[in-house]
Design an enzyme around this catalytic site. Sequence first.
Site, short mmCIF file in Angstrom:
data_model
loop_
_atom_site.label_atom_id
_atom_site.label_comp_id
_atom_site.label_asym_id
_atom_site.label_seq_id
_atom_site.Cartn_x
_atom_site.Cartn_y
_atom_site.Cartn_z
NE ARG A 16 26.61 -31.70 -15.18
CZ ARG A 16 25.96 -32.27 -16.18
NH1 ARG A 16 24.74 -31.87 -16.48
NH2 ARG A 16 26.47 -33.23 -16.90
CB THR A 73 22.40 -34.75 -7.46
OG1 THR A 73 23.58 -33.90 -7.43
CG2 THR A 73 22.50 -35.75 -6.32
CG ASP A 94 33.49 -33.54 -19.09
OD1 ASP A 94 34.08 -32.44 -19.09
OD2 ASP A 94 32.99 -34.03 -18.07
CG ASP A 114 37.00 -34.67 -18.42
OD1 ASP A 114 37.59 -34.05 -17.51
OD2 ASP A 114 36.24 -35.63 -18.21
C1 PRP Z 1 30.10 -28.72 -17.08
C2 PRP Z 1 29.98 -27.53 -17.99
C3 PRP Z 1 28.99 -26.66 -17.26
C4 PRP Z 1 28.07 -27.67 -16.64
C5 PRP Z 1 26.82 -27.76 -17.48
O1 PRP Z 1 30.95 -28.46 -16.03
O2 PRP Z 1 31.18 -26.88 -18.26
O3 PRP Z 1 29.57 -25.84 -16.28
O4 PRP Z 1 28.76 -28.94 -16.67
O5 PRP Z 1 25.90 -28.60 -16.90
P1 PRP Z 1 24.54 -28.09 -16.27
O6 PRP Z 1 23.93 -27.15 -17.27
O7 PRP Z 1 23.74 -29.35 -16.10
O8 PRP Z 1 24.82 -27.44 -14.94
P2 PRP Z 1 31.34 -29.54 -14.91
O9 PRP Z 1 30.45 -29.39 -13.73
O10 PRP Z 1 31.45 -30.90 -15.51
O11 PRP Z 1 32.75 -29.03 -14.41
P3 PRP Z 1 34.15 -28.89 -15.18
O12 PRP Z 1 33.99 -27.75 -16.18
O13 PRP Z 1 35.11 -28.55 -14.10
O14 PRP Z 1 34.46 -30.19 -15.87
N1 URA Z 2 28.88 -30.78 -19.27
C1 URA Z 2 29.63 -31.08 -20.35
O1 URA Z 2 30.85 -30.82 -20.36
N2 URA Z 2 29.03 -31.68 -21.39
C2 URA Z 2 27.73 -31.96 -21.40
O2 URA Z 2 27.23 -32.50 -22.41
C3 URA Z 2 26.96 -31.65 -20.28
C4 URA Z 2 27.56 -31.04 -19.22
#
Ligand code: PRP
Ligand code: URA
Length: 206
Positions: free
Chosen positions: A101, A105, A197, A200
């Site tokens: 994400r 945006t 997150d 993370d």
């Molecule tokens: C996070 C999470 C989802 C997404 C959810 O991933 O694990 O995939 O955000 O958000 P959304 O419903 O608004 O799309 P992120 O994009 O942060 O990537 P990561 O798992 O690599 O940290």
């Molecule tokens: N992605 C995450 O990991 N946590 C949130 O709360 C939203 C998006």
Amino acid sequence: MLKLINHPLITHKLSLIRRKETGTRDFRQNINEIAGLMAYEITRDLPLREVVIDTPLSSCITSELSGEIILVPVLRAGLGMVDGITSLITTARVGHIGLVRDHETLVPTEYYAKFPSDISGAVVMVLDPMLATGGSASAAIGAVKKRGAVTIRLVCIVGAPEGVTRVEKEHPDVDIYLAALDSHLNENGYIVPGLGDAGDRLFGTV
Ligand code: PRP
Ligand code: URA
């Protein structure tokens, strides 16, 4: 349709991963355990076929799973749910989709995709602990549909109403399973109260 999975063990483990002081080891372990407990409920209606087997004492008629299950974790955080489910469903094949994400945006971009061959007859479980705006889940579901998936279950641990509404609108044929439906998204697109997150916290990249 949204299905909230309610179980005292899940609620307890969820409280643990919500705590800000929970470290990577416990966070990872409990995400996996919650995923396994959710899978136990989600797979209740899987079809069985009759088989004849030999026990050490005699032959008997029994049943075994007749269909295929494919797990599709959304990288990164969905990876944290895979072991908990494959420890129960050892024959599951696993596809991967990488989505990230944009912090401003909140729009996800696909950076990786690799799926098992012919997923059309399988029950495909898309895994991601977080369903926030729903953009990532919707894109992941779109990606598995493009490869022929028909029976799709979205399995998330914590969801926001905004994400549920979006997935229901864009993929009305997909059942959504959550362990918790939280209050709302904050101005940065994070689920409140949520658990922060997930990627993370799972991988120690805070
Ligand atoms: C996070 C999470 C989802 C997404 C959810 O991933 O694990 O995939 O955000 O958000 P959304 O419903 O608004 O799309 P992120 O994009 O942060 O990537 P990561 O798992 O690599 O940290
Ligand atoms: N992605 C995450 O990991 N946590 C949130 O709360 C939203 C998006």
